[in-house]
Design a protein around this motif. Structure first.
Motif, PDB file in Angstrom:
ATOM      1  N   TYR A 156       0.805  -1.219   0.000  1.00 57.34           N
ATOM      2  CA  TYR A 156       0.000   0.000   0.000  1.00 57.34           C
ATOM      3  C   TYR A 156       0.843   1.276   0.000  1.00 57.34           C
ATOM      4  N   LYS A 157       2.104   1.120  -0.380  1.00 57.33           N
ATOM      5  CA  LYS A 157       3.012   2.255  -0.567  1.00 57.33           C
ATOM      6  C   LYS A 157       3.122   3.115   0.694  1.00 57.33           C
ATOM      7  N   LEU A 158       3.258   2.438   1.827  1.00 48.46           N
ATOM      8  CA  LEU A 158       3.463   3.124   3.099  1.00 48.46           C
ATOM      9  C   LEU A 158       4.958   3.225   3.383  1.00 48.46           C
ATOM     10  N   ASP A 159       5.329   4.172   4.214  1.00 50.97           N
ATOM     11  CA  ASP A 159       6.731   4.440   4.552  1.00 50.97           C
ATOM     12  C   ASP A 159       7.075   3.704   5.846  1.00 50.97           C
ATOM     13  N   LEU A 160       8.002   2.774   5.772  1.00 50.53           N
ATOM     14  CA  LEU A 160       8.367   1.970   6.937  1.00 50.53           C
ATOM     15  C   LEU A 160       8.953   2.801   8.072  1.00 50.53           C
ATOM     16  N   SER A 161       9.419   3.993   7.774  1.00 53.86           N
ATOM     17  CA  SER A 161      10.009   4.841   8.815  1.00 53.86           C
ATOM     18  C   SER A 161       8.953   5.653   9.566  1.00 53.86           C
ATOM     19  N   LYS A 162       7.686   5.570   9.106  1.00 58.00           N
ATOM     20  CA  LYS A 162       6.633   6.375   9.728  1.00 58.00           C
ATOM     21  C   LYS A 162       5.731   5.534  10.628  1.00 58.00           C
ATOM     22  N   LYS A 163       5.133   6.204  11.606  1.00 60.43           N
ATOM     23  CA  LYS A 163       4.062   5.640  12.407  1.00 60.43           C
ATOM     24  C   LYS A 163       2.752   6.248  11.920  1.00 60.43           C
ATOM     25  N   TYR A 164       1.751   5.408  11.724  1.00 59.47           N
ATOM     26  CA  TYR A 164       0.532   5.860  11.058  1.00 59.47           C
ATOM     27  C   TYR A 164      -0.665   5.960  11.993  1.00 59.47           C
ATOM     28  N   ILE A 165      -1.465   6.982  11.722  1.00 64.40           N
ATOM     29  CA  ILE A 165      -2.755   7.184  12.377  1.00 64.40           C
ATOM     30  C   ILE A 165      -3.830   6.822  11.360  1.00 64.40           C
ATOM     31  N   LEU A 166      -4.759   5.985  11.758  1.00 62.99           N
ATOM     32  CA  LEU A 166      -5.854   5.600  10.859  1.00 62.99           C
ATOM     33  C   LEU A 166      -7.033   6.544  11.066  1.00 62.99           C
ATOM     34  N   PHE A 167      -7.361   7.302  10.025  1.00 68.11           N
ATOM     35  CA  PHE A 167      -8.557   8.145  10.042  1.00 68.11           C
ATOM     36  C   PHE A 167      -9.655   7.364   9.321  1.00 68.11           C
ATOM     37  N   SER A 168     -10.644   6.941  10.085  1.00 66.48           N
ATOM     38  CA  SER A 168     -11.743   6.145   9.541  1.00 66.48           C
ATOM     39  C   SER A 168     -12.905   7.069   9.186  1.00 66.48           C
ATOM     40  N   GLY A 169     -13.199   7.174   7.901  1.00 65.74           N
ATOM     41  CA  GLY A 169     -14.221   8.107   7.435  1.00 65.74           C
ATOM     42  C   GLY A 169     -15.638   7.664   7.767  1.00 65.74           C
ATOM     43  N   ASP A 170     -16.510   8.642   7.905  1.00 67.75           N
ATOM     44  CA  ASP A 170     -17.935   8.395   8.124  1.00 67.75           C
ATOM     45  C   ASP A 170     -18.724   8.756   6.876  1.00 67.75           C
ATOM     46  N   ASP A 171     -19.987   8.320   6.861  1.00 69.16           N
ATOM     47  CA  ASP A 171     -20.846   8.689   5.741  1.00 69.16           C
ATOM     48  C   ASP A 171     -21.232  10.158   5.851  1.00 69.16           C
ATOM     49  N   VAL A 172     -21.748  10.711   4.777  1.00 71.38           N
ATOM     50  CA  VAL A 172     -21.989  12.146   4.696  1.00 71.38           C
ATOM     51  C   VAL A 172     -23.135  12.590   5.606  1.00 71.38           C
ATOM     52  N   THR A 173     -24.025  11.685   5.968  1.00 66.63           N
ATOM     53  CA  THR A 173     -25.103  12.037   6.883  1.00 66.63           C
ATOM     54  C   THR A 173     -24.594  12.125   8.316  1.00 66.63           C
ATOM     55  N   THR A 174     -23.808  11.141   8.724  1.00 70.54           N
ATOM     56  CA  THR A 174     -23.275  11.117  10.084  1.00 70.54           C
ATOM     57  C   THR A 174     -22.282  12.233  10.315  1.00 70.54           C
ATOM     58  N   SER A 175     -21.425  12.498   9.327  1.00 69.15           N
ATOM     59  CA  SER A 175     -20.382  13.510   9.493  1.00 69.15           C
ATOM     60  C   SER A 175     -20.147  14.254   8.180  1.00 69.15           C
ATOM     61  N   PRO A 176     -20.989  15.242   7.865  1.00 73.94           N
ATOM     62  CA  PRO A 176     -20.866  15.946   6.582  1.00 73.94           C
ATOM     63  C   PRO A 176     -19.581  16.749   6.431  1.00 73.94           C
ATOM     64  N   PHE A 177     -18.903  17.046   7.549  1.00 77.87           N
ATOM     65  CA  PHE A 177     -17.669  17.824   7.481  1.00 77.87           C
ATOM     66  C   PHE A 177     -16.441  16.975   7.803  1.00 77.87           C
ATOM     67  N   ASP A 178     -16.554  15.699   7.529  1.00 75.75           N
ATOM     68  CA  ASP A 178     -15.478  14.748   7.808  1.00 75.75           C
ATOM     69  C   ASP A 178     -14.158  15.156   7.152  1.00 75.75           C
ATOM     70  N   HIS A 179     -14.246  15.655   5.923  1.00 72.83           N
ATOM     71  CA  HIS A 179     -13.030  16.020   5.184  1.00 72.83           C
ATOM     72  C   HIS A 179     -12.291  17.187   5.852  1.00 72.83           C
ATOM     73  N   PHE A 180     -13.047  18.057   6.527  1.00 74.88           N
ATOM     74  CA  PHE A 180     -12.403  19.161   7.233  1.00 74.88           C
ATOM     75  C   PHE A 180     -11.663  18.656   8.479  1.00 74.88           C
ATOM     76  N   TYR A 181     -12.229  17.640   9.129  1.00 77.40           N
ATOM     77  CA  TYR A 181     -11.520  17.027  10.262  1.00 77.40           C
ATOM     78  C   TYR A 181     -10.224  16.366   9.781  1.00 77.40           C
ATOM     79  N   LEU A 182     -10.295  15.708   8.641  1.00 74.31           N
ATOM     80  CA  LEU A 182      -9.102  15.094   8.056  1.00 74.31           C
ATOM     81  C   LEU A 182      -8.048  16.162   7.761  1.00 74.31           C
ATOM     82  N   GLU A 183      -8.488  17.288   7.245  1.00 77.29           N
ATOM     83  CA  GLU A 183      -7.566  18.390   6.947  1.00 77.29           C
ATOM     84  C   GLU A 183      -6.906  18.913   8.224  1.00 77.29           C
ATOM     85  N   ASP A 184      -7.688  19.085   9.289  1.00 77.68           N
ATOM     86  CA  ASP A 184      -7.128  19.565  10.558  1.00 77.68           C
ATOM     87  C   ASP A 184      -6.051  18.626  11.066  1.00 77.68           C
ATOM     88  N   LEU A 185      -6.319  17.328  11.002  1.00 78.66           N
ATOM     89  CA  LEU A 185      -5.337  16.347  11.470  1.00 78.66           C
ATOM     90  C   LEU A 185      -4.096  16.372  10.584  1.00 78.66           C
TER      91      LEU A 185
END
Length: 467
Positions: free
Chosen positions: A249-278
Motif C-alpha cells: 500500500y506504498k506506506l513508509d516503513l520509517s513512519k508511524k501511522y494514524i488511521l482516520f476512519s471516514g464516516d458517511d456524509v449524513t453522520t459527518s458531513p464535514f469529515d473532510h475538514f476534520y481530516l484536513e485539521d489532522l
C-alpha cells in the motif's frame, strides 16, 4: 441432517455470514446450510456455497409506508416515556420533493395520526403482515419454502422491509424463524421490521434493550450470541508481515501511522475538514520531530461524494488512501457490498496503525481487538455550518449511554488536541481497560460468536423449537 436457510435480505449480512468465521466453524455441527440470497452478490459462483437466488423481490407499497409510520410512532413513544429529545432526531425528514413522495408522506402522516395509541405499534406488525400476504413475493416465498423444507430460517438483518414476506411465509408454514440484530445502535432507532420466533442479540445489554423497546417479546425468545463482526480481528492467519503490508500500500516503513476512519456524509458531513485539521498537525509535527508520522485514510464504503480528494491531494506527503474493498452492485447504498478480502484489509490496517480517529463509530471496538486506542472527534470545524450540523448531537445518541466512562475513548475536543493526543500515544501513555469493559458489555462473544450462533441454531432445530 437438518437444513437451515440463511436468508440475506440485503448485502449487509455478507461480511458476517458469508465471508467471515461463520463458514469455518460449520464442520463442527451436523447441519446443512443454504443461502436464500436477495443480494446481487453471486455466492455460489464467488464463494462456492449453496444458494437459492430470490428473483424480483418486491414488497407491497403500503408496507413501506407502515414501516415509516411505525418507526416514527416508536420514537415518539420513547421520547414521551423518557423526555429525551434525541429520539426525535432519529426521525427522518419526510420527502415532499415530488408529487408521488408528497402523497406517500401524507399517507404516513395519516397512519401516524390514527395509530397514536401505545398499543398500536404492535398492531402495525400485523398490518405489514396483512399486506405482505397479498404480494407475489410472499407467494413465491411460500413455494420455495415448501419445496426446500428447511428446518429453520435465519434472517441476517432485522431492518429491511424486504425481509418481511419470506419471514412471514416461514412462520405461516410453522417453520421456526430467527433474526439477527445487525448493529449495536439499531434497537433505540425503531428499526425492527420483522417478527421472528427467536431474536439473536449481541449481549445481555442488547437483550434488555429489546425487552424494553418491544415488551411483547418474551425473554425466552431472545438468544445472546454476540456478533461475528469482529471475529476476523482475532484470526492471526489474516495478518501479513508489516513489510509486506507497507510495500503493498506504498506506506513508509520509517513512519508511524494514524488511521482516520471516514464516516458517511449524513453522520459527518464535514469529515473532510476534520481530516484536513489532522493532516496540518501531522505535517507540522513532522517538521520538528524525529519520529515521522503519516495518516491512513479509509473512507466510508458508502461515501461516494469524493469530498476527501482535494484534501488527500493537498497532503500527499502525509496521507495515504487505503480504500475499503467494497463493490457497488446497484444504485442505492444498501447495494454496496463488502468483498471477501476486506476483513483481512481492515485487520491489517488497524494492526499497523498507532491510533484510530473518527466521529463516533463502532471502529473503537475493531481497534481494541488489536489493543489499539481510539479517539472520537468532538468539535465543530471552523469551515462547517453549525446551523446545518452540530457534532454535539452525535454523542447524545442512545447507544453511547452504554459507555462505562468517558475514558473508554480519547477525545479531540478542539483541533489542537490532536497534537497532545499524538504525543500521548507515541509515549504509550494510554489505557484500554474502560474500552475493553465497554466492548465486553456490547458484545458478549467477540472471538467466537459464529460458533455460538451455530450452537444456538443447532439446539433450536434439534429440539424443533417453535414459539
Amino acid at each position: 441432517m437438518k437444513k437451515v436457510f440463511v436468508f440475506l435480505p440485503d448485502g449487509i449480512g455478507l461480511r458476517n455470514f458469508v465471508f467471515g468465521e461463520f463458514q469455518k466453524v460449520a464442520s463442527k455441527f451436523n447441519l446443512t446450510f443454504s443461502y436464500w440470497n436477495n443480494t446481487e452478490y453471486p455466492i455460489q459462483e464467488k464463494v462456492g456455497l449453496n444458494e437459492i437466488k430470490i428473483e424480483n423481490a418486491k414488497n407491497h407499497f403500503f408496507s413501506d409506508l407502515i414501516k415509516r409510520a411505525k418507526k416514527e410512532l416508536e420514537l415518539r413513544h420513547s421520547y414521551k416515556e423518557t423526555g429525551d429529545k434525541i429520539y426525535l432526531s432519529y426521525i427522518l425528514k419526510a420527502p415532499y420533493n415530488t408529487f408521488k413522495n408528497f402523497i406517500k408522506s401524507q399517507l404516513v402522516n395519516f397512519l401516524i395520526l390514527i395509530n397514536r395509541n401505545e398499543n398500536s405499534i404492535e398492531k402495525l406488525f400485523g398490518k405489514i403482515a396483512h399486506y405482505e400476504r397479498k404480494t407475489a413475493y410472499y407467494k413465491q416465498s411460500l413455494k420455495t419454502l415448501q419445496q426446500e423444507k428447511p428446518d429453520l430460517l435465519f434472517c441476517t438483518n432485522q431492518r429491511p422491509i424486504l425481509a418481511a414476506a419470506p419471514m412471514l411465509a416461514a412462520r405461516d408454514l410453522r417453520i421456526p424463524t430467527a433474526v439477527f440484530i445487525f448493529s449495536w445502535d439499531n434497537l433505540p432507532k425503531g428499526i425492527l421490521v420483522v417478527e421472528a420466533d427467536y431474536y439473536f442479540v449481541w449481549s445481555k445489554h442488547m437483550k434488555q434493550e429489546l425487552l424494553h423497546y418491544y415488551p411483547h417479546i418474551d425473554k425466552k425468545q431472545i438468544k445472546i450470541t454476540g456478533s461475528p463482526q469482529f471475529e476476523g480481528h482475532f484470526d492471526e492467519s489474516l495478518i501479513i508481515k508489516r513489510e509486506e503490508f507497507f510495500d503493498k500500500y506504498k506506506l513508509d516503513l520509517s513512519k508511524k501511522y494514524i488511521l482516520f476512519s471516514g464516516d458517511d456524509v449524513t453522520t459527518s458531513p464535514f469529515d473532510h475538514f476534520y481530516l484536513e485539521d489532522l493532516a496540518k498537525i501531522v505535517r507540522e509535527k513532522n517538521s520538528i520531530n524525529d519520529i515521522k508520522l503519516g495518516i491512513i485514510y479509509r473512507k466510508c464504503p458508502v461515501d461516494f461524494t469524493g469530498r476527501h480528494l482535494a484534501i488527500t491531494n493537498e497532503f500527499k506527503d502525509v496521507i495515504v488512501c487505503i480504500d475499503p474493498l467494497w463493490e457497488k452492485l446497484g444504485n442505492s447504498w444498501d447495494t454496496v457490498m463488502p468483498l471477501q478480502n476486506d476483513n483481512q484489509l481492515l485487520a491489517n490496517t488497524i494492526r499497523y496503525s498507532e491510533l484510530v480517529v473518527n466521529v463516533g463509530s463502532s471502529m473503537v471496538f475493531d481497534a481494541v481487538c488489536h489493543n489499539k486506542p481510539s479517539a472520537y472527534i468532538n468539535y465543530n470545524t471552523e469551515k462547517g455550518d453549525v446551523s446545518k450540523w452540530d457534532i454535539q448531537k452525535i454523542y447524545k445518541f442512545i447507544h453511547f449511554k452504554s459507555m462505562p466512562s468517558k475514558e473508554a475513548v480519547l477525545w479531540v475536543n478542539i483541533k489542537d488536541d490532536y497534537s497532545t493526543l499524538i504525543d500521548t500515544i507515541l509515549k504509550g501513555n494510554f489505557k484500554l481497560e474502560q474500552t475493553k469493559k465497554w466492548f465486553s458489555k456490547i458484545n458478549n462473544f467477540p472471538k467466537d460468536s459464529s460458533e455460538e450462533i451455530y450452537r444456538t441454531i443447532d439446539y433450536l432445530v434439534l429440539n424443533n423449537s417453535k414459539i
